[in-house]
Design a protein around this motif. Structure first.
Motif, PDB file in Angstrom:
ATOM      1  N   LEU A 201       0.833  -1.212   0.000  1.00 41.21           N
ATOM      2  CA  LEU A 201       0.000   0.000   0.000  1.00 41.21           C
ATOM      3  C   LEU A 201       0.862   1.254   0.000  1.00 41.21           C
ATOM      4  CD1 LEU A 201      -2.866  -1.080   2.438  1.00 41.21           C
ATOM      5  CD2 LEU A 201      -3.062  -0.606  -0.014  1.00 41.21           C
ATOM      6  N   ARG A 202       1.933   1.257   0.805  1.00 42.27           N
ATOM      7  CA  ARG A 202       2.790   2.453   0.861  1.00 42.27           C
ATOM      8  C   ARG A 202       3.528   2.644  -0.452  1.00 42.27           C
ATOM      9  NH1 ARG A 202       3.823   0.587   5.935  1.00 42.27           N
ATOM     10  NH2 ARG A 202       5.867  -0.208   5.321  1.00 42.27           N
ATOM     11  N   ALA A 203       3.997   1.546  -1.037  1.00 38.89           N
ATOM     12  CA  ALA A 203       4.723   1.668  -2.300  1.00 38.89           C
ATOM     13  C   ALA A 203       3.818   2.228  -3.388  1.00 38.89           C
ATOM     14  CB  ALA A 203       5.270   0.306  -2.715  1.00 38.89           C
ATOM     15  N   LEU A 204       2.551   1.821  -3.395  1.00 40.87           N
ATOM     16  CA  LEU A 204       1.636   2.330  -4.415  1.00 40.87           C
ATOM     17  C   LEU A 204       1.318   3.810  -4.169  1.00 40.87           C
ATOM     18  CD1 LEU A 204      -0.675  -0.786  -4.793  1.00 40.87           C
ATOM     19  CD2 LEU A 204       1.012   0.048  -6.433  1.00 40.87           C
ATOM     20  N   GLU A 205       1.206   4.165  -2.879  1.00 42.80           N
ATOM     21  CA  GLU A 205       0.971   5.583  -2.557  1.00 42.80           C
ATOM     22  C   GLU A 205       2.145   6.440  -3.021  1.00 42.80           C
ATOM     23  OE1 GLU A 205      -1.584   4.835   1.492  1.00 42.80           O
ATOM     24  OE2 GLU A 205       0.341   5.864   1.632  1.00 42.80           O
ATOM     25  N   ASN A 206       3.356   5.877  -2.876  1.00 43.33           N
ATOM     26  CA  ASN A 206       4.567   6.629  -3.217  1.00 43.33           C
ATOM     27  C   ASN A 206       4.909   6.549  -4.693  1.00 43.33           C
ATOM     28  OD1 ASN A 206       5.120   7.513  -0.636  1.00 43.33           O
ATOM     29  ND2 ASN A 206       6.109   5.591  -0.081  1.00 43.33           N
ATOM     30  N   GLN A 207       4.059   5.913  -5.459  1.00 43.93           N
ATOM     31  CA  GLN A 207       4.355   5.713  -6.872  1.00 43.93           C
ATOM     32  C   GLN A 207       4.667   7.044  -7.539  1.00 43.93           C
ATOM     33  OE1 GLN A 207       1.129   3.977  -8.925  1.00 43.93           O
ATOM     34  NE2 GLN A 207       2.420   2.561 -10.021  1.00 43.93           N
ATOM     35  N   GLY A 208       5.722   7.036  -8.306  1.00 45.73           N
ATOM     36  CA  GLY A 208       6.069   8.280  -8.977  1.00 45.73           C
ATOM     37  C   GLY A 208       7.122   9.065  -8.236  1.00 45.73           C
ATOM     38  N   ASP A 209       7.232   8.817  -6.899  1.00 48.40           N
ATOM     39  CA  ASP A 209       8.295   9.491  -6.157  1.00 48.40           C
ATOM     40  C   ASP A 209       9.648   8.987  -6.627  1.00 48.40           C
ATOM     41  OD1 ASP A 209       6.348  10.648  -4.729  1.00 48.40           O
ATOM     42  OD2 ASP A 209       6.927   9.827  -2.780  1.00 48.40           O
ATOM     43  N   GLN A 210      10.555   9.865  -6.773  1.00 50.47           N
ATOM     44  CA  GLN A 210      11.896   9.433  -7.152  1.00 50.47           C
ATOM     45  C   GLN A 210      12.710   9.081  -5.915  1.00 50.47           C
ATOM     46  OE1 GLN A 210      12.705   8.879 -10.369  1.00 50.47           O
ATOM     47  NE2 GLN A 210      10.548   9.399 -10.652  1.00 50.47           N
ATOM     48  N   THR A 211      12.236   9.550  -4.735  1.00 48.27           N
ATOM     49  CA  THR A 211      12.963   9.314  -3.494  1.00 48.27           C
ATOM     50  C   THR A 211      12.766   7.867  -3.035  1.00 48.27           C
ATOM     51  OG1 THR A 211      12.174  11.495  -2.951  1.00 48.27           O
ATOM     52  CG2 THR A 211      13.343  10.309  -1.204  1.00 48.27           C
ATOM     53  N   VAL A 212      13.802   7.267  -2.526  1.00 47.03           N
ATOM     54  CA  VAL A 212      13.662   5.905  -2.020  1.00 47.03           C
ATOM     55  C   VAL A 212      13.038   5.952  -0.633  1.00 47.03           C
ATOM     56  CG1 VAL A 212      14.882   3.814  -1.350  1.00 47.03           C
ATOM     57  CG2 VAL A 212      15.708   5.214  -3.257  1.00 47.03           C
ATOM     58  N   PRO A 213      11.857   5.369  -0.423  1.00 44.69           N
ATOM     59  CA  PRO A 213      11.261   5.380   0.907  1.00 44.69           C
ATOM     60  C   PRO A 213      12.010   4.426   1.827  1.00 44.69           C
ATOM     61  CG  PRO A 213       9.736   4.481  -0.759  1.00 44.69           C
ATOM     62  CD  PRO A 213      11.069   4.624  -1.381  1.00 44.69           C
ATOM     63  N   THR A 214      12.579   4.950   2.903  1.00 48.33           N
ATOM     64  CA  THR A 214      13.447   4.117   3.737  1.00 48.33           C
ATOM     65  C   THR A 214      12.686   3.019   4.461  1.00 48.33           C
ATOM     66  OG1 THR A 214      13.169   5.752   5.453  1.00 48.33           O
ATOM     67  CG2 THR A 214      15.189   5.884   4.159  1.00 48.33           C
ATOM     68  N   LEU A 216      10.736   1.021   3.184  1.00 43.57           N
ATOM     69  CA  LEU A 216      10.425  -0.061   2.252  1.00 43.57           C
ATOM     70  C   LEU A 216      11.700  -0.736   1.760  1.00 43.57           C
ATOM     71  CD1 LEU A 216       7.767   1.781   0.067  1.00 43.57           C
ATOM     72  CD2 LEU A 216       7.376   0.234   1.976  1.00 43.57           C
ATOM     73  N   PRO A 217      12.493  -1.303   2.682  1.00 48.33           N
ATOM     74  CA  PRO A 217      13.784  -1.824   2.260  1.00 48.33           C
ATOM     75  C   PRO A 217      13.681  -3.018   1.333  1.00 48.33           C
ATOM     76  CG  PRO A 217      13.292  -2.508   4.500  1.00 48.33           C
ATOM     77  CD  PRO A 217      12.220  -1.541   4.089  1.00 48.33           C
ATOM     78  N   GLN A 218      12.526  -3.699   1.323  1.00 50.94           N
ATOM     79  CA  GLN A 218      12.446  -4.919   0.526  1.00 50.94           C
ATOM     80  C   GLN A 218      11.936  -4.676  -0.887  1.00 50.94           C
ATOM     81  OE1 GLN A 218      10.584  -3.899   3.032  1.00 50.94           O
ATOM     82  NE2 GLN A 218       9.012  -5.373   3.547  1.00 50.94           N
ATOM     83  N   THR A 219      11.719  -3.416  -1.263  1.00 51.95           N
ATOM     84  CA  THR A 219      11.255  -3.167  -2.618  1.00 51.95           C
ATOM     85  C   THR A 219      12.408  -2.666  -3.475  1.00 51.95           C
ATOM     86  OG1 THR A 219      10.610  -0.920  -2.119  1.00 51.95           O
ATOM     87  CG2 THR A 219       8.928  -2.604  -1.855  1.00 51.95           C
ATOM     88  N   ARG A 220      12.281  -2.900  -4.775  1.00 50.37           N
ATOM     89  CA  ARG A 220      13.351  -2.489  -5.671  1.00 50.37           C
ATOM     90  C   ARG A 220      12.776  -1.922  -6.954  1.00 50.37           C
ATOM     91  NH1 ARG A 220      17.235  -7.255  -6.621  1.00 50.37           N
ATOM     92  NH2 ARG A 220      16.608  -6.637  -8.709  1.00 50.37           N
ATOM     93  N   ASP A 221      13.615  -1.790  -7.922  1.00 50.50           N
ATOM     94  CA  ASP A 221      13.249  -1.330  -9.244  1.00 50.50           C
ATOM     95  C   ASP A 221      12.647   0.060  -9.167  1.00 50.50           C
ATOM     96  OD1 ASP A 221      12.444  -4.676  -9.759  1.00 50.50           O
ATOM     97  OD2 ASP A 221      14.215  -3.658 -10.458  1.00 50.50           O
ATOM     98  N   ARG A 222      11.484   0.263  -9.773  1.00 45.79           N
ATOM     99  CA  ARG A 222      10.933   1.610  -9.856  1.00 45.79           C
ATOM    100  C   ARG A 222      10.756   2.241  -8.482  1.00 45.79           C
ATOM    101  NH1 ARG A 222       5.498   3.222 -13.074  1.00 45.79           N
ATOM    102  NH2 ARG A 222       5.377   5.354 -12.343  1.00 45.79           N
ATOM    103  N   TYR A 223      10.506   1.425  -7.463  1.00 50.31           N
ATOM    104  CA  TYR A 223      10.056   1.921  -6.186  1.00 50.31           C
ATOM    105  C   TYR A 223      11.170   2.101  -5.164  1.00 50.31           C
ATOM    106  CZ  TYR A 223       5.759   0.701  -8.365  1.00 50.31           C
ATOM    107  OH  TYR A 223       4.743   0.618  -9.247  1.00 50.31           O
ATOM    108  N   ALA A 224      12.334   1.651  -5.451  1.00 47.03           N
ATOM    109  CA  ALA A 224      13.400   1.744  -4.465  1.00 47.03           C
ATOM    110  C   ALA A 224      14.738   1.740  -5.200  1.00 47.03           C
ATOM    111  CB  ALA A 224      13.308   0.584  -3.493  1.00 47.03           C
ATOM    112  N   ALA A 225      15.783   1.758  -4.414  1.00 48.49           N
ATOM    113  CA  ALA A 225      17.107   1.859  -5.019  1.00 48.49           C
ATOM    114  C   ALA A 225      17.420   0.640  -5.862  1.00 48.49           C
ATOM    115  CB  ALA A 225      18.149   1.980  -3.917  1.00 48.49           C
ATOM    116  N   ALA A 226      18.047   0.860  -6.995  1.00 46.32           N
ATOM    117  CA  ALA A 226      18.504  -0.275  -7.788  1.00 46.32           C
ATOM    118  C   ALA A 226      19.615  -0.958  -7.027  1.00 46.32           C
ATOM    119  CB  ALA A 226      19.009   0.209  -9.132  1.00 46.32           C
ATOM    120  N   SER A 227      19.650  -2.280  -7.088  1.00 45.04           N
ATOM    121  CA  SER A 227      20.683  -3.000  -6.325  1.00 45.04           C
ATOM    122  C   SER A 227      21.969  -3.046  -7.129  1.00 45.04           C
ATOM    123  CB  SER A 227      20.223  -4.405  -6.021  1.00 45.04           C
ATOM    124  OG  SER A 227      19.908  -5.057  -7.228  1.00 45.04           O
TER     125      SER A 227
END
Ligand code: AP5
Length: 227
Positions: A201-214, A216-227
């Protein structure tokens, strides 16, 4: 919300889809449920697809695609649970959405190792009355769900391994398919059920944000830092 859930058997797609649908009002379109309902109704289509389901094989693409399109009719928001599972299904979905002038918000990929999934499926029980999914020890039914609680026919140990092999061969490559569309949201399915729901739910709310939401450490790709 227009999302689809990809993941191996037992990763928690159905569990999360039920919770997300309750939280958002989106229509839950679960291809496995559609298949089982058709089989239970004993329709000619149900008799055709029963063997595929019982053997843990995928039902042919054309049948599944038409079942999904029928169930999606009239829904503005939806959660596709267990669809698409092949490249042909993904392309059929893209074509249908393109024709309707819309697109998915995200493809949520549940990730967990096979040994955990086997244990989860062995303990899975579904309420025959409410349809809610439980686990005998990890997520037992509450007192207000009277049951009875049934075990799925395709959750026999021999079938589980076969279904996982099909997932890795046919469905897992779809993660690349959606990563290329910049739609992939990877979720650590080993997290507790509530945590997984909150993460999505938080990742979808943050969709479009370029900032990595701290948080949400388990998400990647569009929603978090590239590994
Ligand atoms: P389907 O019903 O979709 O089954 P599946 O993909 O095999 O997925 P599962 O329902 O087994 O797992 P799940 O990820 O939903 O896990 P759940 O939330 O229940 O498909 C059945 C059949 O239909 C297929 O084999 C095929 O024949 C046909 N079919 C369907 N779609 C098709 C398609 N697109 N193309 C062709 N054929 C198709 O959770 C599992 C257990 O784990 C539960 O007990 C739950 O309580 C527990 N649990 C969940 N999350 C957690 C957590 N975070 N921590 C601890 N326990 C958890």
């Amino acid at each position: 919300m227009k999302i689809l859930l990809i993941g191996p058997q037992g990763a928690g797609k159905g569990t999360q889809a039920q919770r997300l649908a309750r939280a958002t009002g989106a229509r839950h379109v679960a291809t496995g449920d559609l298949v089982r309902a058709e089989i239970k109704a004993g329709t000619p289509l149900g008799r055709t697809i029963k063997d595929y389901n019982d053997r843990g094989e995928l039902v042919p693409d054309d049948i599944i695609v038409s079942m999904v399109m029928e169930r999606m009719k009239g829904a503005g928001c939806w959660i596709l649970d267990g669809f698409p599972r092949t490249r042909a299904q993904a392309q059929a979905l893209d074509a249908a959405l393109g024709a309707a002038g819309c697109e998915i918000d995200a493809a949520v990929a549940f990730e967990a190792p096979d040994d955990v999934l086997v244990e989860r499926l062995s303990g899975r029980r579904t309420s025959e009355v409410t349809g809610v999914i439980y686990h005998l020890t990890g997520n037992p039914p509450p007192a207000d769900d009277p049951g009875p609680f049934v075990q799925r026919d395709d959750d026999k140990p021999a079938n589980i391994q076969h279904r996982l092999a099909i997932y890795h061969r046919e469905t897992e490559p779809l993660k690349d398919y959606y990563a290329r569309q910049d739609k992939l949201l990877r979720v650590d399915a080993l997290q507790p059920i509530d945590t997984v729901t909150g993460t999505i739910l938080r990742a979808l709310e943050n969709q479009g944000d370029q900032t990595v939401p701290t948080e949400l450490p388990q998400t990647r790709d569009r929603y978090a830092a590239a590994s």
